[in-house]
Design an enzyme around this catalytic site. Structure first.
Site, short mmCIF file in Angstrom:
data_model
loop_
_atom_site.label_atom_id
_atom_site.label_comp_id
_atom_site.label_asym_id
_atom_site.label_seq_id
_atom_site.Cartn_x
_atom_site.Cartn_y
_atom_site.Cartn_z
N PRO A 79 0.82 -1.22 0.00
CA PRO A 79 0.00 0.00 0.00
C PRO A 79 0.85 1.26 0.00
O PRO A 79 1.82 1.37 0.77
CB PRO A 79 -0.82 -0.13 1.29
N CYS A 80 0.48 2.21 -0.87
CA CYS A 80 1.32 3.39 -1.07
C CYS A 80 0.92 4.57 -0.18
O CYS A 80 1.63 5.56 -0.12
CB CYS A 80 1.26 3.83 -2.54
N GLN A 81 -0.22 4.48 0.51
CA GLN A 81 -0.71 5.63 1.27
C GLN A 81 0.29 6.17 2.30
O GLN A 81 0.35 7.38 2.53
CB GLN A 81 -2.04 5.29 1.97
N PHE A 83 3.25 6.74 1.92
CA PHE A 83 4.32 7.49 1.27
C PHE A 83 3.83 8.42 0.17
O PHE A 83 4.60 9.21 -0.36
CB PHE A 83 5.34 6.51 0.66
N SER A 84 2.55 8.33 -0.20
CA SER A 84 2.05 9.13 -1.31
C SER A 84 1.89 10.60 -0.93
O SER A 84 1.70 10.94 0.23
CB SER A 84 0.69 8.58 -1.79
#
Length: 399
Positions: A79-81, A83-84
């Protein structure tokens, strides 16, 4: 070659690795809409996902001991949240950070190689220490954190052990930041890839070279070959690519939204009998900062959004300035998904799957390169083994 997929989402990385010749056995994903997409295509006989075992739920709860030895590749996009740019940027403090879980699966399965991807935000200076920690954590999956140990303390221990005592299981990790548009994807989508090869695999690998460029697109628009090919009236021939044209650029032009949507009919509320998921979604509007993706340039990066899908990135802006939402099928084209692959769920959920996905074409490019080097490593290892046996036989005769 055998592969396992983590955080599979709607299947972008899975499709790409299959196209590259890997046979995915298990895919793990917690989102039910994404799992329905994978199961629906599998049960419908779509060849690239035929026979996959879809494990719905937390990747940490999957019993990986049921997977037999000899896995060639583990791939996935945690999941990228954390670091996004649109998230809170909590990194290791975010419960959705699944890099430790990824390293744990690699520890258990001991694949010959892995492909792990994430958003460009991970390379921000604010995350520099954690970015380096991730590389060491993937390089030494057996050096797990002790109970109660912070990631910072674990990072310090990894650094010390990386330069002294080595674990039995090690990977050579190469991180690379790339723009998907440079590889033929009709979208400016920056992703960071961590590609690792087990230390006993002599891969001699480097990230594939870019095949497409902005300068080549600018050249094709400057000499009118792009406009002529698409039969665009002269009054609408507006170039938005902000780069100089290089006539001798050996690469192909960036692919544009117009390139991607070629052959698709204009969407309607009732949809299309010929094309899956091609239904007009009303309500799009333009406002400052949300002007949509210009039709004659690569699209902006499609986004999933934390609170629903934002409008600006997922809209088409035509030559006359009008805007409308991309249909799910159009967004799938921008992510280079095959037309026969159905995205399950309502528009928002299908777009969320696509916004979180790895472009299939980019995934295939990376996975194909990894497979070719695994094949070469296998060939060289076999040839070396034959040579050693022959040498031993000669020595035995002489003795």
């Amino acid at each position: 070659m055998r592969s396992i997929e983590l955080f599979a989402g709607g299947g972008g990385l899975t499709l790409g690795t299959h196209l590259a010749g890997f046979s995915t056995e298990v895919v793990a994903e917690w989102d039910r809409w994404s799992c329905d997409t994978l199961r629906e295509n599998r049960d419908g006989g779509y060849p690239l996902v035929r026979g996959i075992d879809v494990q719905e739920g937390d990747v940490r709860d999957v019993d990986w001991s049921t997977v037999s030895d000899g896995v060639d590749l583990v791939s996935g996009g945690p999941p990228c949240q954390p670091f996004s740019g649109g998230g809170k940027g909590a990194a290791a403090e975010d419960k959705r950070d699944m890099f430790p879980a990824t390293a744990e699966v690699i520890r258990q399965l001991r694949p010959r190689a892995f492909i792990v991807e994430n958003v460009r935000g991970l390379t921000r200076s604010a995350f520099s220490d954690y970015y380096n920690y991730i590389q060491l954590r993937l390089a030494h999956p057996e050096l797990v954190a002790n109970e109660g140990e912070s990631w910072g303390d674990h990072f310090a221990r990894l650094q010390a052990e990386h330069t002294s005592v080595r674990s039995d299981l090690q990977y050579k990790v190469l991180p690379t930041l790339v723009n998907a548009a440079d590889y033929g994807v009709p979208q400016q989508r920056w992703r960071v890839f961590f590609v690792g090869f087990r230390s006993d695999v002599d891969a001699e690998w480097s990230f594939p070279k870019a095949t497409h460029s902005a300068s080549a697109l600018r050249a094709s628009q400057d000499d009118d070959s792009y406009w002529d090919r698409h039969k665009v009236p002269k009054k609408y021939r507006t170039t938005s690519v902000r780069t100089a044209a290089l006539v001798d650029d050996p690469r192909k032009p960036w692919r544009t939204v117009r390139d991607a949507l070629q052959g698709l009919p204009s969407p309607t509320i009732n949809g299309s009998a010929k094309y899956l998921n091609h239904v007009l979604q009303p309500g799009a509007r333009s406002y400052p900062g949300h002007t949509g993706s210009y039709i004659d340039a690569p699209a902006k990066a499609l986004k999933a959004g934390v609170h629903g899908v934002p409008g600006g990135e997922n809209m088409l802006r035509d030559v006359d300035g009008s805007v409308r939402y991309f249909t799910v099928r159009e967004a799938a084209r921008l992510q280079t998904f095959p037309d026969r692959y159905r995205l399950h769920g309502p528009w928002t959920e299908a777009m969320r799957q696509l916004g979180n996905a790895v472009p299939v074409m980019l995934a295939e490019t990376v996975a194909l390169s990894v497979r070719e080097h695994l094949d070469l490593a296998t060939f060289h290892a076999a040839r070396t083994a034959v040579s050693r046996r022959a040498h031993a036989a000669r020595e035995s005769v002489i003795a």
